[in-house]
Design an enzyme around this catalytic site. Structure first.
Site, PDB file in Angstrom:
ATOM      1  N   ARG A   1     -15.466  -8.222 -21.650  1.00  0.00           N
ATOM      2  CA  ARG A   1     -14.016  -8.292 -21.396  1.00  0.00           C
ATOM      3  C   ARG A   1     -13.377  -6.923 -21.228  1.00  0.00           C
ATOM      4  O   ARG A   1     -12.169  -6.757 -21.408  1.00  0.00           O
ATOM      5  CB  ARG A   1     -13.298  -9.086 -22.499  1.00  0.00           C
ATOM      6  CG  ARG A   1     -13.748 -10.544 -22.605  1.00  0.00           C
ATOM      7  CD  ARG A   1     -12.841 -11.327 -23.543  1.00  0.00           C
ATOM      8  NE  ARG A   1     -13.221 -12.717 -23.583  1.00  0.00           N
ATOM      9  CZ  ARG A   1     -14.070 -13.236 -24.485  1.00  0.00           C
ATOM     10  NH1 ARG A   1     -14.610 -12.448 -25.408  1.00  0.00           N
ATOM     11  NH2 ARG A   1     -14.370 -14.513 -24.453  1.00  0.00           N
TER      12      ARG A   1
ATOM     13  N   LYS B   1      -8.169  -0.179  -8.884  1.00  0.00           N
ATOM     14  CA  LYS B   1      -8.494  -1.387  -8.130  1.00  0.00           C
ATOM     15  C   LYS B   1     -10.012  -1.479  -8.011  1.00  0.00           C
ATOM     16  O   LYS B   1     -10.640  -0.635  -7.387  1.00  0.00           O
ATOM     17  CB  LYS B   1      -7.840  -1.359  -6.748  1.00  0.00           C
ATOM     18  CG  LYS B   1      -6.356  -1.638  -6.778  1.00  0.00           C
ATOM     19  CD  LYS B   1      -5.721  -1.459  -5.408  1.00  0.00           C
ATOM     20  CE  LYS B   1      -6.087  -2.549  -4.453  1.00  0.00           C
ATOM     21  NZ  LYS B   1      -5.301  -2.464  -3.186  1.00  0.00           N
TER      22      LYS B   1
ATOM     23  N   GLU C   1      -8.268   7.889   6.346  1.00  0.00           N
ATOM     24  CA  GLU C   1      -7.475   7.605   5.146  1.00  0.00           C
ATOM     25  C   GLU C   1      -6.500   8.749   4.862  1.00  0.00           C
ATOM     26  O   GLU C   1      -5.396   8.525   4.367  1.00  0.00           O
ATOM     27  CB  GLU C   1      -8.388   7.369   3.942  1.00  0.00           C
ATOM     28  CG  GLU C   1      -9.125   6.049   3.951  1.00  0.00           C
ATOM     29  CD  GLU C   1      -8.286   4.875   3.443  1.00  0.00           C
ATOM     30  OE1 GLU C   1      -7.097   5.074   3.124  1.00  0.00           O
ATOM     31  OE2 GLU C   1      -8.830   3.757   3.381  1.00  0.00           O
TER      32      GLU C   1
ATOM     33  N   LYS D   1      -1.118   9.270  -4.307  1.00  0.00           N
ATOM     34  CA  LYS D   1      -1.613   8.013  -4.869  1.00  0.00           C
ATOM     35  C   LYS D   1      -1.295   7.892  -6.353  1.00  0.00           C
ATOM     36  O   LYS D   1      -0.928   6.815  -6.831  1.00  0.00           O
ATOM     37  CB  LYS D   1      -3.115   7.857  -4.642  1.00  0.00           C
ATOM     38  CG  LYS D   1      -3.611   6.484  -5.115  1.00  0.00           C
ATOM     39  CD  LYS D   1      -4.865   6.018  -4.460  1.00  0.00           C
ATOM     40  CE  LYS D   1      -5.159   4.566  -4.820  1.00  0.00           C
ATOM     41  NZ  LYS D   1      -6.424   4.073  -4.234  1.00  0.00           N
TER      42      LYS D   1
ATOM     43  N   GLU E   1       0.336  -3.530  -7.670  1.00  0.00           N
ATOM     44  CA  GLU E   1       0.598  -3.797  -6.255  1.00  0.00           C
ATOM     45  C   GLU E   1       1.624  -4.910  -6.053  1.00  0.00           C
ATOM     46  O   GLU E   1       1.485  -5.764  -5.169  1.00  0.00           O
ATOM     47  CB  GLU E   1      -0.710  -4.154  -5.536  1.00  0.00           C
ATOM     48  CG  GLU E   1      -0.690  -3.846  -4.051  1.00  0.00           C
ATOM     49  CD  GLU E   1      -2.045  -4.021  -3.389  1.00  0.00           C
ATOM     50  OE1 GLU E   1      -2.277  -5.090  -2.826  1.00  0.00           O
ATOM     51  OE2 GLU E   1      -2.855  -3.080  -3.448  1.00  0.00           O
TER      52      GLU E   1
ATOM     53  N   ARG F   1       3.228  -0.083  -4.160  1.00  0.00           N
ATOM     54  CA  ARG F   1       1.813   0.215  -3.965  1.00  0.00           C
ATOM     55  C   ARG F   1       1.240  -0.407  -2.695  1.00  0.00           C
ATOM     56  O   ARG F   1       0.223   0.050  -2.160  1.00  0.00           O
ATOM     57  CB  ARG F   1       0.995  -0.220  -5.192  1.00  0.00           C
ATOM     58  CG  ARG F   1      -0.471   0.192  -5.112  1.00  0.00           C
ATOM     59  CD  ARG F   1      -1.198   0.024  -6.421  1.00  0.00           C
ATOM     60  NE  ARG F   1      -2.593   0.411  -6.291  1.00  0.00           N
ATOM     61  CZ  ARG F   1      -3.451   0.528  -7.306  1.00  0.00           C
ATOM     62  NH1 ARG F   1      -3.047   0.300  -8.532  1.00  0.00           N
ATOM     63  NH2 ARG F   1      -4.694   0.873  -7.101  1.00  0.00           N
TER      64      ARG F   1
ATOM     65  N   ASN G   1      -1.811   0.092   1.693  1.00  0.00           N
ATOM     66  CA  ASN G   1      -2.623  -0.792   2.538  1.00  0.00           C
ATOM     67  C   ASN G   1      -2.375  -0.573   4.025  1.00  0.00           C
ATOM     68  O   ASN G   1      -2.877  -1.337   4.861  1.00  0.00           O
ATOM     69  CB  ASN G   1      -2.335  -2.263   2.196  1.00  0.00           C
ATOM     70  CG  ASN G   1      -2.838  -2.638   0.814  1.00  0.00           C
ATOM     71  OD1 ASN G   1      -3.900  -2.196   0.396  1.00  0.00           O
ATOM     72  ND2 ASN G   1      -2.059  -3.440   0.095  1.00  0.00           N
TER      73      ASN G   1
ATOM     74  N   HIS H   1      -5.005  -1.425   6.689  1.00  0.00           N
ATOM     75  CA  HIS H   1      -6.094  -2.175   6.058  1.00  0.00           C
ATOM     76  C   HIS H   1      -6.124  -3.658   6.432  1.00  0.00           C
ATOM     77  O   HIS H   1      -7.170  -4.291   6.310  1.00  0.00           O
ATOM     78  CB  HIS H   1      -6.019  -2.029   4.535  1.00  0.00           C
ATOM     79  CG  HIS H   1      -6.475  -0.682   4.058  1.00  0.00           C
ATOM     80  ND1 HIS H   1      -5.830   0.489   4.413  1.00  0.00           N
ATOM     81  CD2 HIS H   1      -7.508  -0.316   3.270  1.00  0.00           C
ATOM     82  CE1 HIS H   1      -6.451   1.510   3.853  1.00  0.00           C
ATOM     83  NE2 HIS H   1      -7.471   1.059   3.164  1.00  0.00           N
TER      84      HIS H   1
ATOM     85  N   HIS I   1      -9.809  -4.344   7.349  1.00  0.00           N
ATOM     86  CA  HIS I   1     -10.690  -5.200   6.548  1.00  0.00           C
ATOM     87  C   HIS I   1     -11.252  -6.350   7.375  1.00  0.00           C
ATOM     88  O   HIS I   1     -12.403  -6.763   7.179  1.00  0.00           O
ATOM     89  CB  HIS I   1      -9.929  -5.746   5.335  1.00  0.00           C
ATOM     90  CG  HIS I   1      -9.803  -4.767   4.218  1.00  0.00           C
ATOM     91  ND1 HIS I   1      -9.077  -5.024   3.078  1.00  0.00           N
ATOM     92  CD2 HIS I   1     -10.311  -3.524   4.055  1.00  0.00           C
ATOM     93  CE1 HIS I   1      -9.135  -3.980   2.267  1.00  0.00           C
ATOM     94  NE2 HIS I   1      -9.881  -3.061   2.842  1.00  0.00           N
TER      95      HIS I   1
ATOM     96  N   HIS J   1     -15.755   2.443   6.304  1.00  0.00           N
ATOM     97  CA  HIS J   1     -14.437   1.910   5.951  1.00  0.00           C
ATOM     98  C   HIS J   1     -13.313   2.646   6.677  1.00  0.00           C
ATOM     99  O   HIS J   1     -12.400   2.026   7.250  1.00  0.00           O
ATOM    100  CB  HIS J   1     -14.225   1.996   4.440  1.00  0.00           C
ATOM    101  CG  HIS J   1     -12.854   1.587   3.999  1.00  0.00           C
ATOM    102  ND1 HIS J   1     -12.381   0.300   4.131  1.00  0.00           N
ATOM    103  CD2 HIS J   1     -11.834   2.317   3.460  1.00  0.00           C
ATOM    104  CE1 HIS J   1     -11.132   0.244   3.681  1.00  0.00           C
ATOM    105  NE2 HIS J   1     -10.784   1.449   3.276  1.00  0.00           N
TER     106      HIS J   1
END
Length: 365
Positions: free
Chosen positions: A123, A145, A187, A229, A239, A243, A247, A250, A254, A267
């Site tokens: 956990r 993330k 990026e 960031k 997010e 935030r 993206n 993206h 993606h 990427h």
């Protein structure tokens, strides 16, 4: 040493940036962890571990830790639940406890998978990010993330789990393959468009030095991106608002990675296409000028030829985009530039505009 704080209530941490830091980071890692931490597991891949594994291991052993290492395959296709399950088994077999720690030594794939396992094993246990690629140093290693991929979409299975420390040694970029460097610069362009026009201009002006791997210029870029960031994550950890600007590029990026089974694109290359698509959508909607649209597109292409997309099916890509985790009430969410240095989040982009822009981009207009 440059230090940037990610100021999240009850779990703030530092990003440390210094050339040569890899040789002496054991002390910094020890200071960030619980005094009950006895075991550290370095998670890496074979190419990276062969370069830096012994250096990091010595630094940690010198601080009295019991050290283990677990190597995963090299590439996005190994960021899966199957790989995570193997790491879970390794941790159980070696009786790694809740106060122990994982250290991610590698690029974004290693960091994302290590963070995901750290978030879910017992956990939640501590982990430290030691990113070795430019992409990981400016983006993937920061913000908590964590995720693994699913055949139907990238990063669909994951959790928010902040690291205890992020350690960045720009000197490791001297061994970074040229294609990885060029891809990561997409990026960097993203950061310039969403928040820092001066960074965008630096990337335009210093192209030759950047592509030559100049560590001084790259260190400056890394610091600027990390500041952006860290600020965004500190204000919006999960997010729910600001935030989401991270993206930018993206949503379509993606989809390209998923449609090609994570084999064709780095990427950043997919994000490069996503930046162009989002910018042209913004232009069609009258949000950004034609002049700045061309300037953004030209900078994306200035950092290398992107893999072809002319064989891809636009309807498949749109279907994948509809399954994207950033969708809201069935509508695609796009981050769209108003000008270089400022963006908006828009959830009601007409499908006809998306189809028109992607159609032209795929056909190589």
């Amino acid at each position: 040493m440059q230090s940037i704080d990610v100021a999240i209530p009850n779990r703030s941490y530092s990003i440390l940036i210094e050339k040569g830091l890899l040789y002496c980071l054991g002390k910094d890692i020890k200071q960030s962890l619980s005094s009950y931490c006895r075991k550290i597991v370095i998670v890496s891949n074979k190419p990276i571990f062969s370069l830096y594994g012994d250096i990091l291991s010595k630094s940690l052993i010198d601080e009295g830790f019991q050290l283990y290492h677990f190597l995963i395959g090299d590439g996005e296709k190994y960021k899966t639940l199957a790989t995570a399950e193997k790491l879970f088994a390794f941790l159980i077999e070696n009786r790694v406890e809740r106060r122990d720690c994982l250290v991610a030594l590698g690029g974004g794939v290693v960091g994302d998978l290590t963070g995901f396992v750290a978030a879910t094993y017992l956990r939640g246990i501590d982990y430290v990010q030691v990113p070795t690629s430019l992409l990981a140093q400016i983006d993937a290693a920061i913000g908590g993330k964590t995720a693994v991929n699913h055949p139907k979409g990238k990063n669909l299975i994951g959790a928010f789990h902040q690291p205890k420390l992020v350690v960045i040694d720009p000197n490791v970029l001297t061994t970074l393959p040229k294609r990885e460097l060029k891809a990561a610069m997409q990026e960097v362009i993203k950061y310039g468009v969403i928040a820092d026009k001066k960074l965008f201009e630096l990337v335009e002006k210093k192209k030759k030095l950047i592509l030559a791997g100049d560590v001084e210029v790259l260190s400056q870029i890394i610091f600027s991106c990390c500041v952006i960031k860290a600020g965004v994550v500190s204000r919006d950890e999960h997010e729910s608002g600001e935030r989401r600007i991270l993206n930018f590029g993206h949503t379509f990026g993606h989809a390209l990675e998923t449609a090609t089974n994570y084999k064709r694109f780095k990427h950043g290359e997919a994000v490069g296409y996503g930046i162009i698509a989002a910018t042209h959508i913004a232009n069609k909607l009258g949000i950004i000028s034609e002049k700045e649209t061309i300037e953004i597109e030209n900078l994306v292409y200035a950092y290398g030829q992107l893999p072809t997309i002319q064989d891809l099916n636009i309807n498949l890509l749109l279907d994948i985009m509809q399954q994207d985790k950033k969708s809201l009430a069935g509508q695609l969410t796009f981050v769209l530039p108003e000008e270089i240095g400022r963006v908006i989040i828009k959830t009601s982009v007409p499908l006809s505009v998306i189809h028109q822009v992607l159609g032209k981009l795929i056909s190589g207009y």
